[in-house]
Structures are given as C-alpha cells and as structure tokens.
Design a protein around this motif. Structure first.
Motif, PDB file in Angstrom:
ATOM      1  N   VAL A 278       0.794  -1.177  -0.211  1.00  0.00           N
ATOM      2  CA  VAL A 278       0.280   0.062  -0.133  1.00  0.00           C
ATOM      3  C   VAL A 278       0.696   1.347   0.015  1.00  0.00           C
ATOM      4  N   SER A 279       0.862   2.115  -0.786  1.00  0.00           N
ATOM      5  CA  SER A 279       1.406   3.373  -1.010  1.00  0.00           C
ATOM      6  C   SER A 279       0.622   4.494  -0.807  1.00  0.00           C
ATOM      7  N   LEU A 280       0.845   5.349  -0.015  1.00  0.00           N
ATOM      8  CA  LEU A 280       0.200   6.793   0.214  1.00  0.00           C
ATOM      9  C   LEU A 280       1.286   7.925  -0.042  1.00  0.00           C
ATOM     10  N   ALA A 281       0.660   8.858  -0.969  1.00  0.00           N
ATOM     11  CA  ALA A 281       1.548   9.958  -1.216  1.00  0.00           C
ATOM     12  C   ALA A 281       0.763  11.080  -0.931  1.00  0.00           C
ATOM     13  N   ASN A 282       1.161  12.060   0.049  1.00  0.00           N
ATOM     14  CA  ASN A 282       0.735  13.332   0.517  1.00  0.00           C
ATOM     15  C   ASN A 282       1.150  14.425  -0.438  1.00  0.00           C
ATOM     16  N   LYS A 283       0.315  15.016  -1.192  1.00  0.00           N
ATOM     17  CA  LYS A 283       0.642  15.920  -2.051  1.00  0.00           C
ATOM     18  C   LYS A 283       0.055  17.566  -1.604  1.00  0.00           C
ATOM     19  N   ALA A 284      -0.079  17.368  -0.457  1.00  0.00           N
ATOM     20  CA  ALA A 284      -0.326  18.851   0.190  1.00  0.00           C
ATOM     21  C   ALA A 284       0.840  19.773   0.184  1.00  0.00           C
ATOM     22  N   SER A 285       0.677  21.070   0.256  1.00  0.00           N
ATOM     23  CA  SER A 285       1.771  21.822   0.298  1.00  0.00           C
ATOM     24  C   SER A 285       2.180  22.140   2.006  1.00  0.00           C
ATOM     25  N   PRO A 286       3.444  21.754   2.132  1.00  0.00           N
ATOM     26  CA  PRO A 286       3.790  21.988   3.646  1.00  0.00           C
ATOM     27  C   PRO A 286       3.453  23.103   4.209  1.00  0.00           C
ATOM     28  N   VAL A 287       3.153  24.461   3.672  1.00  0.00           N
ATOM     29  CA  VAL A 287       2.899  25.607   4.226  1.00  0.00           C
ATOM     30  C   VAL A 287       1.603  25.478   4.825  1.00  0.00           C
ATOM     31  N   LEU A 288       1.065  24.582   4.768  1.00  0.00           N
ATOM     32  CA  LEU A 288      -0.642  24.251   5.332  1.00  0.00           C
ATOM     33  C   LEU A 288      -0.218  23.838   6.765  1.00  0.00           C
ATOM     34  N   GLY A 289       1.127  23.296   7.000  1.00  0.00           N
ATOM     35  CA  GLY A 289       1.314  22.790   8.352  1.00  0.00           C
ATOM     36  C   GLY A 289       0.406  21.894   8.983  1.00  0.00           C
ATOM     37  N   ARG A 290      -0.295  21.956  10.080  1.00  0.00           N
ATOM     38  CA  ARG A 290      -0.922  20.709  10.746  1.00  0.00           C
ATOM     39  C   ARG A 290      -1.975  20.207   9.779  1.00  0.00           C
ATOM     40  N   LEU A 291      -2.595  21.063   9.033  1.00  0.00           N
ATOM     41  CA  LEU A 291      -3.699  20.831   8.002  1.00  0.00           C
ATOM     42  C   LEU A 291      -3.345  19.880   7.058  1.00  0.00           C
ATOM     43  N   ALA A 292      -1.900  19.799   6.726  1.00  0.00           N
ATOM     44  CA  ALA A 292      -1.536  19.042   5.612  1.00  0.00           C
ATOM     45  C   ALA A 292      -1.040  17.663   6.114  1.00  0.00           C
ATOM     46  N   LYS A 293      -0.797  17.515   7.378  1.00  0.00           N
ATOM     47  CA  LYS A 293      -0.345  16.270   8.059  1.00  0.00           C
ATOM     48  C   LYS A 293      -1.447  15.022   7.922  1.00  0.00           C
ATOM     49  N   TYR A 294      -1.204  13.925   7.517  1.00  0.00           N
ATOM     50  CA  TYR A 294      -1.872  12.794   7.532  1.00  0.00           C
ATOM     51  C   TYR A 294      -1.594  11.728   8.342  1.00  0.00           C
ATOM     52  N   LYS A 295      -2.361  11.575   9.477  1.00  0.00           N
ATOM     53  CA  LYS A 295      -2.538  10.611  10.453  1.00  0.00           C
ATOM     54  C   LYS A 295      -3.513   9.586  10.429  1.00  0.00           C
ATOM     55  N   ALA A 296      -3.083   8.195   9.872  1.00  0.00           N
ATOM     56  CA  ALA A 296      -4.180   7.441   9.537  1.00  0.00           C
ATOM     57  C   ALA A 296      -4.050   5.980  10.323  1.00  0.00           C
ATOM     58  N   TYR A 297      -4.871   5.608  10.571  1.00  0.00           N
ATOM     59  CA  TYR A 297      -5.057   4.337  11.248  1.00  0.00           C
ATOM     60  C   TYR A 297      -5.704   3.277  10.271  1.00  0.00           C
ATOM     61  N   ILE A 298      -5.067   2.364   9.713  1.00  0.00           N
ATOM     62  CA  ILE A 298      -5.461   1.435   8.714  1.00  0.00           C
ATOM     63  C   ILE A 298      -5.507   0.014   9.275  1.00  0.00           C
ATOM     64  N   ARG A 299      -6.405  -0.548   9.037  1.00  0.00           N
ATOM     65  CA  ARG A 299      -6.731  -1.826   9.313  1.00  0.00           C
ATOM     66  C   ARG A 299      -6.939  -3.019   8.225  1.00  0.00           C
ATOM     67  N   LEU A 300      -6.298  -4.112   8.297  1.00  0.00           N
ATOM     68  CA  LEU A 300      -6.337  -5.045   7.123  1.00  0.00           C
ATOM     69  C   LEU A 300      -7.513  -6.104   7.372  1.00  0.00           C
ATOM     70  N   LEU A 301      -8.201  -6.210   6.630  1.00  0.00           N
ATOM     71  CA  LEU A 301      -9.501  -7.375   6.851  1.00  0.00           C
ATOM     72  C   LEU A 301      -9.324  -8.494   5.890  1.00  0.00           C
ATOM     73  N   VAL A 302      -8.989  -9.479   6.422  1.00  0.00           N
ATOM     74  CA  VAL A 302      -8.984 -10.945   5.883  1.00  0.00           C
ATOM     75  C   VAL A 302      -9.801 -11.888   6.475  1.00  0.00           C
ATOM     76  N   PRO A 303      -9.961 -13.020   5.688  1.00  0.00           N
ATOM     77  CA  PRO A 303     -10.672 -14.087   6.360  1.00  0.00           C
ATOM     78  C   PRO A 303     -10.205 -14.770   7.785  1.00  0.00           C
ATOM     79  N   GLN A 304     -11.083 -15.313   8.338  1.00  0.00           N
ATOM     80  CA  GLN A 304     -10.698 -15.518   9.815  1.00  0.00           C
ATOM     81  C   GLN A 304      -9.669 -16.620   9.973  1.00  0.00           C
ATOM     82  N   GLU A 305      -9.789 -17.456   8.929  1.00  0.00           N
ATOM     83  CA  GLU A 305      -8.875 -18.635   9.056  1.00  0.00           C
ATOM     84  C   GLU A 305      -7.496 -18.353   8.472  1.00  0.00           C
TER      85      GLU A 305
END
Length: 293
Positions: A265-292
């Motif tokens: 999985v590749s995430l690229a943040n294209k936001a301008s750094p001048v936006l500061g906190r508004l540009a930072k991406y803090k993500a919580y990602i879970r992978l769903l797979v079959p129970q077995e």
C-alpha cells in the motif's frame, strides 16, 4: 409504503476519511409519509454529541484512535450495518429520536449529482457551486472560524442541500434519467450505503450490494474464494485526504495447499507543507482478511 417513517442520513466528508466513507460532520433526520418527504432538517454532529449524558468507552476497533465514544465516531467499522446501528443508537441516546433506517452519503455523491444537474447558486453566500469547486468551497466555508456548537457549518450545508433539491425538482422529466444515473453510480461505488432495521427490506438492499456490508464470499464445486479489504481512518482532525494519492499492489502465489499474499500500500501526500498541521496525514489502517488466514 404509506406508513410514516423516519430515517437518519449521515453526511460523511470523505476529505476526512473514515471506514464507511468519511467523518460524520452533520446528519439529517428525514421523515416520510405516503412516499413523500414531510421533514428534512440538517444538524451539526457536535450539537448532538454534547447532549450525551454518560461517558462511554468505545469498542476495541476504535480504542487505538479514541478513548471516548460519540456519534461522530460511530462509523469506525467498515461493515456499514454495524456502524449504522451504532449511529442510530447514539441518536436515540443523545436526541431521543428513533429511526427506521440509516443512509450514509459522502461528498462524491453530491459531486456526481452536480455533474448531472449543473451548478446551484447560493444567494445567502453569493456563490455558484458546481462539481469542480464543491470540495474547495465547502471546506472553506465549514472550516473558517468554526468551533463546536457553531451553526455556521450547518447553515451552509442546509443552504446547499436546499438549493440542490430545488434544482432537481425544477428539472424536466427527460433529465431525471441522468440524475438517476448519478445516484446509481454512487450506490454501486458505495458512496451511498443503506441500512433498514426491517430485515426483510434490508435483504433486498443487501442482495443489490447497496448495504455497505463486509461480506465473506463463498462458493462450491471445489473452488476457493479469496478476499481482503482495507479500513482506513483519518485521525489527524483535518481534511488531509483531499491531498492523498494511493496505490495498491497485490501479489498472490500458491505453495502446495497454501495461498500466499503480498500486499503493498502506497500513500503519497500531495499537500503543500505551508499548510502545516492541516497537511499532515495521521492514519489508522486495518487489514481485513478471512478468519482462517
């Protein structure tokens, strides 16, 4: 159906991603009778959450993200029926309002409808809104000088929704096919998800794959059904997802009786750094797979 019904519509902003579509910044309570809408009011989510009388600990899938639980965080499960039941539960606790079903709608749905209807003019704001500037104008208006409890965001979205409904009602009958097509695409792409408490009615929605469920597929005749999914949530309290570009790569190989998978999985943040906190991406990602697995 000629019986009166009440529905909760979750207005999800996918610029701040959550597993069922986006952060629930606002919600609508819609009442119908004999097939006609008799009431449709928009409310700010914080106005409801402030009325929660007790402190609640969230379920396990939410705990890494939040230590308290409110309706605005009810959609951390990517299985929409579960998130919908939680949202309806919160609405009853906070606002003493019971509903017969829940519908999740994100901003892509509004964008698709605007493509079909053309722009709307918001006289109160002297703005013309079309599918190209929807995100930018909406984000600017709802974020500027916003504080929990303010009606500024609600008033803007109410004006936008009112004008959009009016625009649709004024269209010629021949144009409704195009509008219906935009709604159909949103249903097929899960930008609209529907849940009914009546299991017989919901079964119809589920069979059309419009229920937003995480389904475990099955097959017979000596076949193997493989699946996986990602549930992503923005925890940065910002709208950084507008700037995120993502790509996925899945390699599946067979080793005897085992199936091996390599997911990238590749995430690229294209936001301008001048936006500061508004540009930072803090993500919580879970992978769903079959129970077995």
């Amino acid at each position: 159906d000629k019986e009166p019904h009440t529905f909760l519509i979750l207005l999800q902003n996918n610029a701040e991603l959550r597993p069922t579509g986006g952060f629930i910044g606002n919600y609508m309570v819609v009442e119908t009778n004999d097939g006609y809408i008799t009431k449709n009011n928009i409310y700010d989510i914080y106005s409801a959450d402030h009325k929660l009388a007790e402190k609640l600990l969230p379920p396990s899938e939410i705990l890494p993200a939040n230590k308290e639980w409110f309706m605005r965080d009810s959609n951390y499960s990517g299985h929409f029926p579960l998130s919908a039941e939680r949202a309806a539960w919160f609405l009853e606790k906070e606002m003493d309002e019971r509903v017969d079903g829940v519908i999740g709608v994100d901003m892509e749905t509004i964008k698709e409808i605007l493509k079909a209807t053309g722009p709307v003019y918001l006289a109160d704001y002297d703005q013309k809104i079309d599918y190209k500037n929807l995100y930018e104008r909406t984000q600017y208006e709802v974020e500027k000088d916003f504080f929990p409890g303010s009606r500024k965001k609600t008033n803007y979205l109410t004006s936008l929704t009112r004008e959009l409904f009016l625009n649709i009602s004024n269209k010629k009958l021949s144009e409704y096919g195009k509008i219906g097509g935009s709604v159909f695409r949103s249903l097929e792409q899960r930008h609209i998800q529907i849940f009914f408490k009546d299991s017989n009615v919901f079964r119809i929605v589920s069979d059309l794959d419009w229920g937003g469920e995480v389904k475990t597929p099955s097959c017979s005749n000596n076949c193997f059904y493989d699946w996986l999914g990602l549930a992503e949530a923005n925890l940065g309290v910002n709208k950084a997802n507008y700037f995120i570009e993502r790509s996925h790569s899945l390699i599946v190989s067979f080793d005897g009786s085992k199936v091996a998978r390599f997911l990238s999985v590749s995430l690229a943040n294209k936001a301008s750094p001048v936006l500061g906190r508004l540009a930072k991406y803090k993500a919580y990602i879970r992978l769903l797979v079959p129970q077995e697995s």
